[in-house]
Design an enzyme around this catalytic site. Structure first.
Site, PDB file in Angstrom:
ATOM      1  CG  ASP A  19     100.739  28.595  58.713  1.00  0.00           C
ATOM      2  OD1 ASP A  19     101.138  27.420  58.541  1.00  0.00           O
ATOM      3  OD2 ASP A  19     101.185  29.343  59.609  1.00  0.00           O
ATOM      4  CG  ASN A  67     107.596  25.275  53.855  1.00  0.00           C
ATOM      5  OD1 ASN A  67     106.729  25.802  53.157  1.00  0.00           O
ATOM      6  ND2 ASN A  67     107.649  25.508  55.171  1.00  0.00           N
TER       7      ASN A  67
END
Ligand code: IPE
Ligand code: IPE
Ligand code: MG
Length: 250
Positions: A19, A67
């Site tokens: 991330d 996502n």
């Protein structure tokens, strides 16, 4: 960069939420896709370092089932990046003895990406040095749900009695079937959450969080996580005294 091929014993299975690509790009006034491109370079470094260090299974979260909620342009650029990266890297992975397995619902991907995924899996199918699981369109709840659906199918087909449904029966239907649960979980980018990654499989995994953004993550950062892992006492419900006295029976 001094790359260490030794150090504390490496965990057998490492799972990573990669991330911070977007924030890495934003901090440099670059478009988010540039962050993802630099993230892909970090991924290559980490994959190779894990293989060198004897990690047996590496599971990387590349794209979550959530996502898809990102702007369509970002989703498109991520899909394109997956495609070109796979095309570029598959042969090198095979040469390095790394077997690639995609976990997640691949039916949502465009046919040309699905074909590239299947080609990479075929090309590396016989590799045994390290297994690289790429979680793409993956969600921990999706995984448990699809395993439950398959259990129901087996019961309906008369292959399984409901009384035989136990943890092992469910685990062997998860997308990660056949590999041990992760020993070490790493999340870069500073958030302290699981974000629907391997919910079942992380039950007893050691968790490690770092503020380092994924594109900045180097072999040294991985070594810092391994060193931290090596200092943990994994008790699995037992007491520290039991472990010290060697009384670690089931
Ligand atoms: C992780 O980086 C990559 C994917 C989710 C595909 P992010 O894109 O989430 O980066 P941040 O969290 O916005 O910085
Ligand atoms: C998790 O990262 C998924 C991947 C790294 C692929 P996100 O950046 O999407 O997670 P949240 O939504 O901020 O929790
Ligand atoms: Mg993020």
């Amino acid at each position: 960069m001094g790359i260490r091929a030794s150090g504390p014993p490496a965990p057998r299975h490492v799972a990573i939420i990669m991330d911070g690509n977007g924030r890495w790009a934003r901090a440099r006034n670059l478009p988010r896709p540039e962050g993802h491109r630099q993230g892909a370079a970090a991924t290559r470094r980490v994959v190779e370092h894990c293989a060198r260090r004897g990690v047996r299974v590496l599971t990387l979260f590349a794209f979550s089932s959530e996502n898809w909620r990102r702007p369509p342009t970002e989703v498109r650029s991520l899909m394109e990046l997956f495609l070109v990266t796979l095309r570029r890297e598959s042969r090198r992975l095979a040469e390095n003895g790394i077997r690639v397995c995609f976990i997640g619902d691949r039916s949502a991907f465009q046919p040309r990406l699905r074909e590239e995924i299947e080609a990479a899996e075929r090309l590396t199918a016989e590799c045994v040095r390290m297994q690289l699981n790429i979680a793409a369109n993956y969600g921990g709840r999706w995984d448990i749900t699809q395993a439950a659906r398959r259990l129901c199918g087996a019961v309906r087909a008369g292959e399984l009695d409901p009384a035989q449904v136990d943890e092992a029966a469910l685990a062997e239907r998860l997308a990660t079937q056949g590999v041990p649960d992760p020993d070490l979980f790493i999340r870069t980018g500073g958030e302290h959450r699981i974000s629907n990654f391997l919910l079942w499989q992380l039950a007893y995994t050691e968790l490690y969080f770092t503020d380092t953004l994924w594109p900045d993550f180097e072999a040294e950062d991985l070594e810092a996580a391994f060193a931290d892992y090596a200092s943990r006492q994994r008790r699995f419900g037992r007491t520290g005294e039991q472990l010290r006295s060697g009384d670690a029976g089931a």
